[in-house]
Structures are given as structure tokens and as C-alpha cells.
Write an enzyme that holds these catalytic residues in place. Structure first.
Site, PDB file in Angstrom:
ATOM      1  N   HIS A  57       0.808  -1.248  -0.144  1.00 13.07           N
ATOM      2  CA  HIS A  57       0.011  -0.093   0.034  1.00 13.07           C
ATOM      3  C   HIS A  57       1.054   1.450   0.005  1.00 13.07           C
ATOM      4  O   HIS A  57       1.297   1.831   1.023  1.00 13.07           O
ATOM      5  CB  HIS A  57      -0.982   0.095   1.222  1.00 13.07           C
ATOM      6  CG  HIS A  57      -1.935   0.970   1.119  1.00 13.07           C
ATOM      7  ND1 HIS A  57      -3.342   0.777   2.020  1.00 13.07           N
ATOM      8  CD2 HIS A  57      -2.096   2.353   0.662  1.00 13.07           C
ATOM      9  CE1 HIS A  57      -3.757   1.991   1.743  1.00 13.07           C
ATOM     10  NE2 HIS A  57      -3.203   2.734   0.901  1.00 13.07           N
ATOM     11  N   HIS A  59       1.437   5.306  -2.165  1.00 12.60           N
ATOM     12  CA  HIS A  59       1.062   6.437  -3.166  1.00 12.60           C
ATOM     13  C   HIS A  59       2.244   7.194  -3.630  1.00 12.60           C
ATOM     14  O   HIS A  59       2.988   7.652  -2.949  1.00 12.60           O
ATOM     15  CB  HIS A  59       0.148   7.210  -2.538  1.00 12.60           C
ATOM     16  CG  HIS A  59      -1.085   6.716  -1.831  1.00 12.60           C
ATOM     17  ND1 HIS A  59      -2.147   6.876  -2.508  1.00 12.60           N
ATOM     18  CD2 HIS A  59      -1.315   6.233  -0.449  1.00 12.60           C
ATOM     19  CE1 HIS A  59      -3.196   6.241  -1.681  1.00 12.60           C
ATOM     20  NE2 HIS A  59      -2.637   5.814  -0.452  1.00 12.60           N
ATOM     21  N   ASP A 148      -8.840   2.967  -3.275  1.00 10.82           N
ATOM     22  CA  ASP A 148      -8.201   3.954  -1.837  1.00 10.82           C
ATOM     23  C   ASP A 148      -8.010   5.187  -1.970  1.00 10.82           C
ATOM     24  O   ASP A 148      -7.935   5.897  -3.214  1.00 10.82           O
ATOM     25  CB  ASP A 148      -6.711   3.470  -1.639  1.00 10.82           C
ATOM     26  CG  ASP A 148      -6.258   3.739  -0.401  1.00 10.82           C
ATOM     27  OD1 ASP A 148      -6.720   3.233   0.661  1.00 10.82           O
ATOM     28  OD2 ASP A 148      -5.278   4.705  -0.146  1.00 10.82           O
ATOM     29  N   HIS A 175     -10.541   0.374   1.252  1.00 11.71           N
ATOM     30  CA  HIS A 175     -10.308   1.459   1.901  1.00 11.71           C
ATOM     31  C   HIS A 175     -11.864   1.701   2.510  1.00 11.71           C
ATOM     32  O   HIS A 175     -12.749   2.433   2.144  1.00 11.71           O
ATOM     33  CB  HIS A 175     -10.004   2.620   1.090  1.00 11.71           C
ATOM     34  CG  HIS A 175     -10.233   4.140   2.038  1.00 11.71           C
ATOM     35  ND1 HIS A 175      -8.893   4.689   2.418  1.00 11.71           N
ATOM     36  CD2 HIS A 175     -10.890   4.555   2.376  1.00 11.71           C
ATOM     37  CE1 HIS A 175      -9.401   5.928   2.987  1.00 11.71           C
ATOM     38  NE2 HIS A 175     -10.708   5.872   2.884  1.00 11.71           N
ATOM     39  N   ASN A 251      -6.041   9.316   6.973  1.00  6.64           N
ATOM     40  CA  ASN A 251      -7.154   8.337   7.017  1.00  6.64           C
ATOM     41  C   ASN A 251      -6.886   7.060   7.006  1.00  6.64           C
ATOM     42  O   ASN A 251      -6.000   6.704   6.014  1.00  6.64           O
ATOM     43  CB  ASN A 251      -7.873   8.728   5.761  1.00  6.64           C
ATOM     44  CG  ASN A 251      -8.855  10.109   5.981  1.00  6.64           C
ATOM     45  OD1 ASN A 251      -8.905  10.503   6.978  1.00  6.64           O
ATOM     46  ND2 ASN A 251      -9.009  10.747   4.778  1.00  6.64           N
ATOM     47  N   ASP A 278       1.086   2.670   3.807  1.00  9.66           N
ATOM     48  CA  ASP A 278       0.283   3.697   3.383  1.00  9.66           C
ATOM     49  C   ASP A 278       0.978   4.930   2.988  1.00  9.66           C
ATOM     50  O   ASP A 278       0.523   6.210   3.319  1.00  9.66           O
ATOM     51  CB  ASP A 278      -1.023   3.845   4.382  1.00  9.66           C
ATOM     52  CG  ASP A 278      -2.287   4.620   3.696  1.00  9.66           C
ATOM     53  OD1 ASP A 278      -1.992   4.870   2.387  1.00  9.66           O
ATOM     54  OD2 ASP A 278      -3.108   5.223   4.212  1.00  9.66           O
ATOM     55  N   HIS A 282       2.959  14.402   0.519  1.00  6.90           N
ATOM     56  CA  HIS A 282       2.139  15.670   0.452  1.00  6.90           C
ATOM     57  C   HIS A 282       3.109  16.654   0.467  1.00  6.90           C
ATOM     58  O   HIS A 282       4.227  16.617   1.066  1.00  6.90           O
ATOM     59  CB  HIS A 282       1.153  16.048   1.110  1.00  6.90           C
ATOM     60  CG  HIS A 282      -0.010  14.941   1.206  1.00  6.90           C
ATOM     61  ND1 HIS A 282      -0.911  14.725   0.136  1.00  6.90           N
ATOM     62  CD2 HIS A 282      -0.752  14.104   1.943  1.00  6.90           C
ATOM     63  CE1 HIS A 282      -1.874  14.219   0.400  1.00  6.90           C
ATOM     64  NE2 HIS A 282      -1.728  13.339   1.676  1.00  6.90           N
ATOM     65  N   PRO A 292      -4.834  14.482   4.276  1.00  6.27           N
ATOM     66  CA  PRO A 292      -4.534  13.259   5.078  1.00  6.27           C
ATOM     67  C   PRO A 292      -3.204  12.435   4.714  1.00  6.27           C
ATOM     68  O   PRO A 292      -3.057  12.481   3.460  1.00  6.27           O
ATOM     69  CB  PRO A 292      -5.946  12.557   4.980  1.00  6.27           C
ATOM     70  CG  PRO A 292      -6.234  12.905   3.719  1.00  6.27           C
ATOM     71  CD  PRO A 292      -5.903  14.214   3.480  1.00  6.27           C
TER      72      PRO A 292
END
Ligand code: DOR
Ligand code: ZN
Ligand code: ZN
Length: 393
Positions: A57, A59, A148, A175, A251, A278, A282, A292
Site C-alpha cells: 500500500h 501512493h 483507496d 479502504h 485516514n 500507506d 504531500h 491526510p
């Protein structure tokens, strides 16, 4: 090409032992004492060799949000964290809903050769919450689908997606968030979505993986499903294991001590299949405006070693299952064990090393971490993928 690792303590999900390890042509060729080997020798005395980590998981924000992360910085962060395989979420721009975007991501990652990158496709096309026909166009190289960042709100739509997933051998990642309820009660939002998705999977016989389980009630539902032999797996994150009662924005949110303790109990009792980061980079500006998430790849091992092994007495073999063999099984990879025939994806860790998290030193573009200044024990000093070093301290 041969690499001969000597004098290390070896740990995988089956236990720990002292032996040499021989790597040939990207695979583990032999494990044992007194191997007659040639090639390059690596003296790993004082270090522990484990299967490299697999993150279900992450991003990486590519395509679309390269100011936050891109495939290269994401892969460098993964390698530095001891990972040789990651699975990327679909909330990019465009949303990953087609083989074209999957191929774009994969080709970019393959050129770098640092990490085996798997890419999720969205459950609904472009996150529209309705359309699932795009799933029919996926080839067999796609293994996971996920919305997600958003919850799939319609049970009917989720059921349609699960039916296609079952036919095509895909696993649905959930999610679990009821997005009408989460603005005022995120606990209820996670609990109710978890129960709905588990019941859908159980009823349809579709494989379901619950992402970032964070509450007592959601974990109890996963345990109930497992006792009923439903095709359900789950992950927890390092930050939900470390923190409680703080309001760092992520989150699902950081929960209470009771929730945190229950997640650790579930790990100790074998109900958790994977620890996943996760990793959600950012920009400082987006973070200031309430985005988040946190970056997690470079702190995951130190956080898990400190909280689970040092403070709760979990065996390193059990942690290895959560960071490597468990997620590798969910992705269907021949990784996660120190046995002949497995990929020569290894991580060398210094279990005794104490260090302090400094976001300024991250390979990730993201600096958003609640672990800044936290003292950890256990550090990745080298990562090897297919016999080649992809990170060295
Ligand atoms: O905290 C989170 N950040 N949770 C998510 O589900 C999405 C993620 C992101 O993409 O930033
Ligand atoms: Zn999520
Ligand atoms: Zn996520």
C-alpha cells in the site's frame, strides 16, 4: 553472477538461524554452512539478513502529482526502507483505470530497476462510484483493484466489482470508509464499511483485503471472517501501531490506546497478514491545508522493530512474515523466504542501531511525518534486489 553472504544471522517467517547464503542469477541458490561458493563475498557479521520487504500500500503520485512524489523518488524511498516490491494505489491523475496507465507506471519503474512495482486499478472507472466494466479489460498482470482514498459507497457496485474480480482472479482492496458518515464519525464509517465489504466478499466468495484496519470493531470483524474461513486478509500500518490519541491528520485517523493495543494483540495472535505503510507524500502546503497522510517507507522497519520486537517481544520471524512473506503471498510473488528458488531480494538490518528520524534526510519528496525526532531501534543498512544492491547506507 554470484554473491556469497557470510557470517550473518538469517531470519525469515520460519525462524532464525546462522548460515551462509549463496545468490546466483537473481535467485537464492543455496542456504547452509560451509557452502563451496565463488563470486563476490559479502561479510555480514553483526548484521541480520531478512527477505526484503513488500509494501502492499503506497501512493507514488505518478502520473499527476509529481510535486508530491514520482516513481523515481518513491522507488528510492522504498529501497532505502528495505523494500524491493511495492503496490501503488490508483488515486493518481488520471485515476489509474486502464492498462495504459498501468503500463506507463510499470515501464517507468522497470527502467529504474530499483523496485518491482505493481499498480492497482480503481474499482470504479475514474472513481465515478458506478462503472465497473473497465475491469473486463484488465490483463492477468493486474492482481489488485482498489478505490483507496475513497470508499466504494454502493454495495451493489461493490458486489458487481467483486463478481468480476472473482472471475478474473483479482483481489479487492478495501479502504473501508462510509464517506457520508466519516465527516462526523470516522469510527462508525470504518466499522460499517468493513462489515459490509466482508459480508459481500463472504457471500460472493471473492477475495477481499482490508487496508489499514484501525479500530477494535473492524479488526473483530476481520477475525470473525477468518474464523468462518472467508477469503479475507488484512493489513495494519506502522503509524496505527505506534500512535494513539493524537490528531496528526491521516485516514483512517489515529485511534485510541485501546484500538492500538488491540491491533498489537491481533498481530500477536496471527490475525494480521501484512504491515503496509500507506506511504502518502504531500507538499508542505497541501499538508498545511489538511491533506491526510504521511510518508512511511523509510521509517517502517525502525518503527515496527521498536514497537513490536523491542517493546512487545514479538519475534523477528513474526515481523518478517508481516513485512515480507505475508504481503508477497497476497501479491502472488516468489518472495519473502530465505530458501533456494526464492528471489534474491534481501535486506541487511542492524538490530542494535539506534537512530533518530529526520525527514530532511528522506529520499522521498514527502516530508510529512509525525515521526520527526522520534528515536528508533533497528535500521536498514543495505537492500538487495535480484542479487544487486539497490540501497546502501
Ligand atoms: O491518509 C490517507 N492518505 N489516506 C488515504 O486513504 C489516502 C491517502 C492519500 O492518498 O493521501
Ligand atoms: Zn486508504
Ligand atoms: Zn492509501
Amino acid at each position: 553472477m554470484e554473491l556469497w553472504i557470510q557470517n550473518a544471522k538469517l531470519v525469515d517467517e520460519t525462524g532464525e538461524w546462522f548460515a551462509d547464503l549463496l545468490i546466483r542469477d537473481g535467485k537464492i541458490a543455496a542456504v547452509g554452512q560451509g557452502l563451496a561458493a565463488g563470486g563476490e563475498a559479502l561479510d555480514a557479521a553483526g548484521l541480520t539478513v531478512m527477505p526484503a520487504f513488500v509494501d502492499l500500500h503506497c501512493h507514488f503520485r505518478d502520473p499527476g502529482y509529481l510535486q508530491k512524489e514520482d516513481i523515481e523518488t518513491g522507488c528510492r524511498a522504498a529501497a532505502k526502507g528495505g523494500y524491493t516490491a511495492v503496490n501503488l494505489m490508483a488515486n493518481t491523475n488520471p485515476v489509474c483505470s486502464s492498462m495504459e496507465t498501468v503500463r506507463y507506471v510499470r515501464e517507468k519503474a522497470q527502467k529504474l530497476g530499483l523496485v518491482e512495482v505493481h499498480q492497482c486499478v480503481s474499482v470504479t472507472e475514474g472513481f465515478d462510484g458506478k462503472t465497473v466494466s473497465h475491469l473486463q479489460a484488465l490483463d492477468e498482470t493486474v492482481k489488485l483493484i482498489s478505490e483507496d482514498g475513497k470508499g466504494v459507497m454502493s454495495n451493489h457496485v461493490m458486489a458487481q466489482a467483486m463478481k468480476i474480480a472473482k472471475e478474473k482472479g483479482l483481489t479487492v482492496l478495501s479502504h473501508a470508509e462510509d464517506m457520508e458518515i466519516s465527516p462526523y464519525d470516522y469510527r462508525l464509517a470504518e466499522n460499517i464499511a468493513t462489515i459490509q465489504h466482508v459480508h459481500l466478499a463472504q457471500s460472493l466468495g471473492a477475495r477481499l483485503h482490508l487496508c489499514h484496519v484501525s479500530t477494535v470493531e473492524a479488526m473483530q470483524e476481520v477475525i470473525r471472517a477468518k474464523i468462518c474461513k472467508a477469503p479475507v486478509t488484512c493489513e495494519v500500518t506502522p503509524h496505527h501501531l505506534w500512535f494513539y490519541d493524537t490528531d496528526y491528520r491521516v485516514n483512517p485517523p489515529i485511534r485510541t490506546k485501546k484500538d492500538r493495543d488491540y491491533l498489537i494483540w491481533a498481530i500477536e495472535n496471527g490475525y494480521v497478514d501484512a504491515i503496509a505503510t500507506d506511504h502518502a507524500p504531500h507538499t508542505p502546503e497541501d499538508k498545511k491545508n489538511g491533506a491526510p497522510g504521511l510518508v512511511g517507507l523509510e521509517t517502517a522497519f525502525g518503527v515496527c522493530y521498536t514497537i513490536l520486537v523491542r517493546e512487545h517481544g514479538l519475534s523477528l520471524a513474526a515481523l518478517s512474515r508481516l513485512l515480507s512473506a505475508g504481503p508477497a503471498r497476497i501479491l502472488g510473488l516468489k518472495k519473502g523466504r530465505l530458501q533456494p528458488g526464492y528471489d534474491a531480494d534481501l535486506v541487511l538490518v542492524d538490530e542494535s542501531r539506534e537512530w533518530t528520524v529526520r525527514a530532511a534526510e528522506f529520499a522521498s519528496k514527502g516530508r510529512n511525518t509525525p515521526f520527526e525526532g522520534v528515536h528508533l531501534q533497528g535500521k536498514v543498512v543495505r537492500t538487495i534486489k535480484g542479487g544487486k544492491t539497490t540501497y546502501q547506507e
